[in-house]
Write a protein that holds these residues in place. Sequence first.
Motif, PDB file in Angstrom:
ATOM      1  N   VAL A  81       0.854  -1.193   0.000  1.00  0.00           N
ATOM      2  CA  VAL A  81       0.000   0.000   0.000  1.00  0.00           C
ATOM      3  C   VAL A  81       0.884   1.234   0.000  1.00  0.00           C
ATOM      4  CG1 VAL A  81      -1.800   1.265   1.225  1.00  0.00           C
ATOM      5  CG2 VAL A  81      -1.781  -1.232   1.278  1.00  0.00           C
ATOM      6  N   LYS A  82       0.707   2.082  -0.987  1.00  0.00           N
ATOM      7  CA  LYS A  82       1.424   3.350  -1.088  1.00  0.00           C
ATOM      8  C   LYS A  82       0.405   4.454  -1.316  1.00  0.00           C
ATOM      9  CE  LYS A  82       5.843   2.064  -1.496  1.00  0.00           C
ATOM     10  NZ  LYS A  82       6.879   2.396  -0.630  1.00  0.00           N
ATOM     11  N   GLY A  83       0.257   5.311  -0.330  1.00  0.00           N
ATOM     12  CA  GLY A  83      -0.693   6.402  -0.465  1.00  0.00           C
ATOM     13  C   GLY A  83      -2.102   5.878  -0.594  1.00  0.00           C
ATOM     14  N   LYS A  84      -2.763   6.209  -1.702  1.00  0.00           N
ATOM     15  CA  LYS A  84      -4.137   5.789  -1.951  1.00  0.00           C
ATOM     16  C   LYS A  84      -4.225   4.639  -2.945  1.00  0.00           C
ATOM     17  CE  LYS A  84      -7.252   9.513  -1.381  1.00  0.00           C
ATOM     18  NZ  LYS A  84      -8.042  10.552  -2.001  1.00  0.00           N
ATOM     19  N   ILE A  85      -3.132   3.925  -3.145  1.00  0.00           N
ATOM     20  CA  ILE A  85      -3.109   2.842  -4.118  1.00  0.00           C
ATOM     21  C   ILE A  85      -2.701   1.554  -3.424  1.00  0.00           C
ATOM     22  CG2 ILE A  85      -2.162   2.008  -6.298  1.00  0.00           C
ATOM     23  CD1 ILE A  85      -1.515   4.923  -6.983  1.00  0.00           C
ATOM     24  N   ILE A  86      -3.456   0.480  -3.687  1.00  0.00           N
ATOM     25  CA  ILE A  86      -3.119  -0.852  -3.199  1.00  0.00           C
ATOM     26  C   ILE A  86      -2.527  -1.615  -4.378  1.00  0.00           C
ATOM     27  CG2 ILE A  86      -3.994  -2.991  -2.199  1.00  0.00           C
ATOM     28  CD1 ILE A  86      -6.324  -1.324  -1.041  1.00  0.00           C
ATOM     29  N   TYR A  87      -1.242  -1.967  -4.289  1.00  0.00           N
ATOM     30  CA  TYR A  87      -0.560  -2.716  -5.336  1.00  0.00           C
ATOM     31  C   TYR A  87      -0.622  -4.199  -4.993  1.00  0.00           C
ATOM     32  CZ  TYR A  87       1.392   1.754  -6.791  1.00  0.00           C
ATOM     33  OH  TYR A  87       1.543   3.041  -7.222  1.00  0.00           O
ATOM     34  N   ILE A  88      -1.148  -4.999  -5.900  1.00  0.00           N
ATOM     35  CA  ILE A  88      -1.267  -6.435  -5.697  1.00  0.00           C
ATOM     36  C   ILE A  88      -0.505  -7.124  -6.825  1.00  0.00           C
ATOM     37  CG2 ILE A  88      -2.860  -8.382  -5.487  1.00  0.00           C
ATOM     38  CD1 ILE A  88      -4.997  -6.181  -4.746  1.00  0.00           C
ATOM     39  N   ARG A  89       0.487  -7.933  -6.447  1.00  0.00           N
ATOM     40  CA  ARG A  89       1.294  -8.657  -7.436  1.00  0.00           C
ATOM     41  C   ARG A  89       1.037 -10.146  -7.242  1.00  0.00           C
ATOM     42  NH1 ARG A  89       5.758  -8.438 -10.750  1.00  0.00           N
ATOM     43  NH2 ARG A  89       7.191 -10.190 -10.605  1.00  0.00           N
ATOM     44  N   ILE A  90       0.596 -10.808  -8.317  1.00  0.00           N
ATOM     45  CA  ILE A  90       0.279 -12.228  -8.262  1.00  0.00           C
ATOM     46  C   ILE A  90       1.191 -12.957  -9.246  1.00  0.00           C
ATOM     47  CG2 ILE A  90      -1.527 -13.976  -8.451  1.00  0.00           C
ATOM     48  CD1 ILE A  90      -3.584 -11.701  -8.178  1.00  0.00           C
ATOM     49  N   LEU A  91       1.896 -13.951  -8.744  1.00  0.00           N
ATOM     50  CA  LEU A  91       2.783 -14.779  -9.570  1.00  0.00           C
ATOM     51  C   LEU A  91       2.107 -16.127  -9.779  1.00  0.00           C
ATOM     52  CD1 LEU A  91       5.579 -14.969 -10.927  1.00  0.00           C
ATOM     53  CD2 LEU A  91       6.439 -15.892  -8.787  1.00  0.00           C
ATOM     54  N   PHE A  92       1.939 -16.524 -11.036  1.00  0.00           N
ATOM     55  CA  PHE A  92       1.251 -17.767 -11.380  1.00  0.00           C
ATOM     56  C   PHE A  92       2.250 -18.828 -11.803  1.00  0.00           C
ATOM     57  CE2 PHE A  92      -1.981 -14.528 -11.866  1.00  0.00           C
ATOM     58  CZ  PHE A  92      -3.078 -15.120 -11.286  1.00  0.00           C
ATOM     59  N   ASN A  93       1.856 -20.096 -11.614  1.00  0.00           N
ATOM     60  CA  ASN A  93       2.718 -21.206 -12.026  1.00  0.00           C
ATOM     61  C   ASN A  93       2.437 -21.571 -13.479  1.00  0.00           C
ATOM     62  OD1 ASN A  93       0.338 -22.712 -11.975  1.00  0.00           O
ATOM     63  ND2 ASN A  93       0.763 -23.596  -9.965  1.00  0.00           N
ATOM     64  N   ASP A  94       3.035 -22.656 -13.953  1.00  0.00           N
ATOM     65  CA  ASP A  94       2.938 -23.051 -15.363  1.00  0.00           C
ATOM     66  C   ASP A  94       1.544 -23.505 -15.783  1.00  0.00           C
ATOM     67  OD1 ASP A  94       5.591 -22.514 -15.425  1.00  0.00           O
ATOM     68  OD2 ASP A  94       6.272 -24.585 -15.489  1.00  0.00           O
ATOM     69  N   LYS A  95       0.703 -23.873 -14.833  1.00  0.00           N
ATOM     70  CA  LYS A  95      -0.617 -24.406 -15.148  1.00  0.00           C
ATOM     71  C   LYS A  95      -1.626 -23.319 -15.510  1.00  0.00           C
ATOM     72  CE  LYS A  95       0.135 -28.085 -11.848  1.00  0.00           C
ATOM     73  NZ  LYS A  95      -0.226 -28.566 -10.525  1.00  0.00           N
ATOM     74  N   ALA A  96      -1.323 -22.077 -15.226  1.00  0.00           N
ATOM     75  CA  ALA A  96      -2.280 -20.979 -15.410  1.00  0.00           C
ATOM     76  C   ALA A  96      -2.311 -20.500 -16.852  1.00  0.00           C
ATOM     77  CB  ALA A  96      -1.908 -19.822 -14.502  1.00  0.00           C
ATOM     78  N   SER A  97      -3.523 -20.229 -17.323  1.00  0.00           N
ATOM     79  CA  SER A  97      -3.669 -19.562 -18.614  1.00  0.00           C
ATOM     80  C   SER A  97      -3.920 -18.083 -18.337  1.00  0.00           C
ATOM     81  CB  SER A  97      -4.832 -20.169 -19.405  1.00  0.00           C
ATOM     82  OG  SER A  97      -6.058 -19.829 -18.797  1.00  0.00           O
ATOM     83  N   LEU A  98      -3.811 -17.293 -19.362  1.00  0.00           N
ATOM     84  CA  LEU A  98      -3.991 -15.856 -19.203  1.00  0.00           C
ATOM     85  C   LEU A  98      -5.405 -15.515 -18.726  1.00  0.00           C
ATOM     86  CD1 LEU A  98      -2.855 -13.021 -19.480  1.00  0.00           C
ATOM     87  CD2 LEU A  98      -3.482 -13.064 -21.882  1.00  0.00           C
ATOM     88  N   ASP A  99      -6.398 -16.178 -19.290  1.00  0.00           N
ATOM     89  CA  ASP A  99      -7.783 -15.889 -18.915  1.00  0.00           C
ATOM     90  C   ASP A  99      -8.078 -16.293 -17.475  1.00  0.00           C
ATOM     91  OD1 ASP A  99      -8.379 -14.768 -21.354  1.00  0.00           O
ATOM     92  OD2 ASP A  99      -8.988 -16.684 -22.244  1.00  0.00           O
ATOM     93  N   THR A 100      -7.562 -17.427 -17.036  1.00  0.00           N
ATOM     94  CA  THR A 100      -7.793 -17.832 -15.645  1.00  0.00           C
ATOM     95  C   THR A 100      -7.054 -16.909 -14.685  1.00  0.00           C
ATOM     96  OG1 THR A 100      -5.996 -19.452 -15.759  1.00  0.00           O
ATOM     97  CG2 THR A 100      -8.233 -20.249 -16.172  1.00  0.00           C
ATOM     98  N   ALA A 101      -5.899 -16.423 -15.088  1.00  0.00           N
ATOM     99  CA  ALA A 101      -5.153 -15.490 -14.241  1.00  0.00           C
ATOM    100  C   ALA A 101      -5.931 -14.184 -14.087  1.00  0.00           C
ATOM    101  CB  ALA A 101      -3.779 -15.220 -14.836  1.00  0.00           C
ATOM    102  N   LYS A 102      -6.505 -13.696 -15.178  1.00  0.00           N
ATOM    103  CA  LYS A 102      -7.335 -12.490 -15.109  1.00  0.00           C
ATOM    104  C   LYS A 102      -8.550 -12.729 -14.217  1.00  0.00           C
ATOM    105  CE  LYS A 102      -6.466 -10.369 -19.622  1.00  0.00           C
ATOM    106  NZ  LYS A 102      -7.113 -10.025 -20.898  1.00  0.00           N
TER     107      LYS A 102
END
Length: 162
Positions: A81-102
């Motif tokens: 959290v920086k100021g008024k923004i919540i930054y969320i970083r998600i790292l996916f493994n090899d099984k994830a597709s782009l649509d499922t990650a979204k």
Amino acid sequence: MKKIKDIWNRNRVLIVLVLIVITCFCIMGVVVVKYFFGGNTSSYGDRLDDIKDMPFKEEDQLTLINTIKENDIVSDVSVNVKGKIIYIRILFNDKASLDTAKGVAAKSIEVISADYQSKYDLEYTIVQESTEAVAGFTLMGAKNINRSMLIWNNNTPIKDKE
């Protein structure tokens, strides 16, 4: 005393103008010092005053992280959290597709309470490292206070062919 009266009578206009100029310089000096050097010590100024009564609590951050980590395609999650923004970083493994990650990122918005969503912007970064099996991706998504959905931006690096 007669000399002072004589000087005043001969240079009355000049003396008044000099006093006005000195007064103006003093006022300008005070204003410049207040504007550039005085005031708030925070780099955000007074823009964060409305979230002082509602900081994004550690318990809520852990709830968000644990909810996202429940998916078997998620390798790691970090919340910053920086100021008024919540930054969320998600790292996916090899099984994830782009649509499922979204979908995982979009579903995690439901975990964040409406009170937080009305005060904080959300910035998502979803990453899948490229391996021999998958090409990988890096996407950034944003949801500001006024929107109800994530807007995605493709930041996947393009490899040059040599």
